[in-house]
Design a protein around this motif. Sequence first.
Motif, mmCIF file in Angstrom:
data_model
loop_
_atom_site.group_PDB
_atom_site.id
_atom_site.type_symbol
_atom_site.label_atom_id
_atom_site.label_comp_id
_atom_site.label_asym_id
_atom_site.label_seq_id
_atom_site.Cartn_x
_atom_site.Cartn_y
_atom_site.Cartn_z
ATOM 1 N N GLY A 134 28.333 38.320 40.363
ATOM 2 C CA GLY A 134 29.786 38.523 40.740
ATOM 3 C C GLY A 134 30.078 39.356 41.917
ATOM 4 N N LYS A 135 31.355 39.654 42.128
ATOM 5 C CA LYS A 135 31.456 40.722 43.197
ATOM 6 C C LYS A 135 31.915 42.052 42.553
ATOM 7 N N VAL A 136 31.450 43.160 43.455
ATOM 8 C CA VAL A 136 31.923 44.524 43.206
ATOM 9 C C VAL A 136 32.740 45.004 44.161
ATOM 10 N N PHE A 137 34.000 45.467 43.517
ATOM 11 C CA PHE A 137 35.179 45.914 44.415
ATOM 12 C C PHE A 137 35.224 47.378 44.281
ATOM 13 N N PHE A 138 35.578 48.039 45.343
ATOM 14 C CA PHE A 138 35.612 49.389 45.511
ATOM 15 C C PHE A 138 36.782 49.689 46.577
ATOM 16 N N VAL A 173 33.931 41.638 39.162
ATOM 17 C CA VAL A 173 34.543 40.557 38.862
ATOM 18 C C VAL A 173 33.309 39.158 38.773
ATOM 19 N N PRO A 174 32.846 39.007 37.606
ATOM 20 C CA PRO A 174 31.931 38.022 37.348
ATOM 21 C C PRO A 174 32.172 36.632 37.939
ATOM 22 N N ALA A 175 31.377 35.764 38.465
ATOM 23 C CA ALA A 175 31.899 34.507 39.023
ATOM 24 C C ALA A 175 33.061 34.279 39.846
ATOM 25 N N TYR A 176 33.215 35.352 40.634
ATOM 26 C CA TYR A 176 34.481 35.140 41.380
ATOM 27 C C TYR A 176 34.898 34.109 42.211
ATOM 28 N N ASN A 177 36.064 33.429 42.188
ATOM 29 C CA ASN A 177 36.493 32.184 42.814
ATOM 30 C C ASN A 177 35.502 31.082 42.090
ATOM 31 N N ASP A 178 35.503 30.918 40.811
ATOM 32 C CA ASP A 178 34.490 29.949 40.244
ATOM 33 C C ASP A 178 34.103 28.830 40.814
ATOM 34 N N ILE A 214 40.557 32.819 40.227
ATOM 35 C CA ILE A 214 39.715 33.981 40.984
ATOM 36 C C ILE A 214 38.885 34.512 40.033
ATOM 37 N N ALA A 215 39.391 35.093 38.919
ATOM 38 C CA ALA A 215 38.655 36.141 38.033
ATOM 39 C C ALA A 215 38.416 35.443 36.716
ATOM 40 N N PRO A 216 37.646 34.321 36.542
ATOM 41 C CA PRO A 216 37.647 33.505 35.147
ATOM 42 C C PRO A 216 37.189 34.449 34.070
ATOM 43 N N TYR A 217 36.676 35.607 34.410
ATOM 44 C CA TYR A 217 36.218 36.530 32.964
ATOM 45 C C TYR A 217 36.994 37.782 33.323
ATOM 46 N N GLY A 218 38.135 37.713 33.995
ATOM 47 C CA GLY A 218 38.599 39.171 34.084
ATOM 48 C C GLY A 218 38.038 40.201 34.952
ATOM 49 N N ASN A 264 33.380 34.223 54.785
ATOM 50 C CA ASN A 264 34.361 35.186 54.643
ATOM 51 C C ASN A 264 34.554 35.687 53.210
ATOM 52 N N GLY A 265 33.479 35.662 52.336
ATOM 53 C CA GLY A 265 33.535 36.427 51.174
ATOM 54 C C GLY A 265 34.032 35.771 49.978
ATOM 55 N N LEU A 266 34.512 34.394 50.230
ATOM 56 C CA LEU A 266 35.097 33.601 49.072
ATOM 57 C C LEU A 266 34.147 32.881 48.379
#
Length: 400
Positions: free
Chosen positions: A159-163, A211-216, A232-236, A314-316
């Motif tokens: 997934g992705k780590v946002f900060f 955010v796991p599995a971001y943009n599934d 976007i965030a299938p697991y929240g 583009n990070g998607l």
Amino acid sequence: MRSTRTSAAPRRGRRTALAATGLVAALALTATACDGSADSASDKPEATTSQAADGGGKVQIPAELAGKLKEHGIDADRWKDGGWKDWDKDKWLSDAQDFVNPVIEGLWKPDRMQSAKEADKTVTTKDASAGQGVSDPAPAPVRAQAERTPYHRNAAPVGKVFFDSPDGPAVCSGTVVKDVDHPGKSNLVWTAGHCVHAGGSGGWYRNITFVPAYNDYGESEAELTNANPTEIAPYGNWWADWASTSNQWIQGGSETGGEGAAYDYAVLHVKPERGSKSLEETVGAALDVDFSAPSAAEARKMGAWGYPAAPPYNGLKMFKCVDIPGRFSLSPALPTMHRIGCTMTGGSSGGGWFRVRNGKSVLVSNTSIGPADNSWLAGPQLGRDAETLYQNMSKTYGGR
């Protein structure tokens, strides 16, 4: 031009318990096309969605976190109302025990996620040649391949780590890993040290969320316009209520990795923005961590997964590279790092490196540094120091 379509209803249905089979297949069959049946709506896991607090909503910060902020001269009410944007260097929490990351529900909305900039560590030509005589020859570039969608079926732990940093929203990659003291109920995420802490020149970043599995389903920017949160965030969203990185990174990390690069790893303990199940139970997958620091001959092949965000990406979407690893060192005085050919760019930092051991994929490193031409990636060997960090996180915070 951005699309103005109305997003489809969230795909819901039976949850599937995964064993990271997609990762095993990709590593073991990297030269072979893998057949797979079409995804059906019934295979989509139930989503844990998050909703933004309304304008009059009151964000609650637990008393223990409010007290910790107060110890550093920071008012908790001001923090939640936007005070976290104040990066006064005299109040930048830096030491290992200073981490504070209270949940600000609704902060990480889809648009804010898409605005996050890559957090990368680019080594200079001088840096890259510093280990001559220790490093193996630079590998040939390996073109990154897009991971198959949906990600929850093919690379569920990634997934992705946002900060938030002083420069604004930023993004890395991360991996759900198992918790030895809490089997089946892990809330641990592996990433890079530079994705949680600025190193010797700063302190802890803020509002760290996984955010796991971001943009599934790997949708484009246009397709994501007005998308349902579950796309976007299938697991929240999962907020880090504790983070640990190495003292070597905290003291010696720099913009080009520096002396902390060989120790550029971190473990997050996370909790859901909404919900009560553990991360592992929610995602249905987590990986063991290999702390044996295998040599290139032992590893044979390693694969790096992540969400590259710097051009031409583009990070998607999630990408991967698989290659035979070599040795890389910034200094003979520092531990040797793993290095593979890979064209992934910034944003893939922190993403897990995997190898197959005893028939299953295990995490063996994470993306740390790379050159300006994006031809290879290097990651730390995970040995005794990394295992101690992991064990301390599991024992001290795993049960929260």
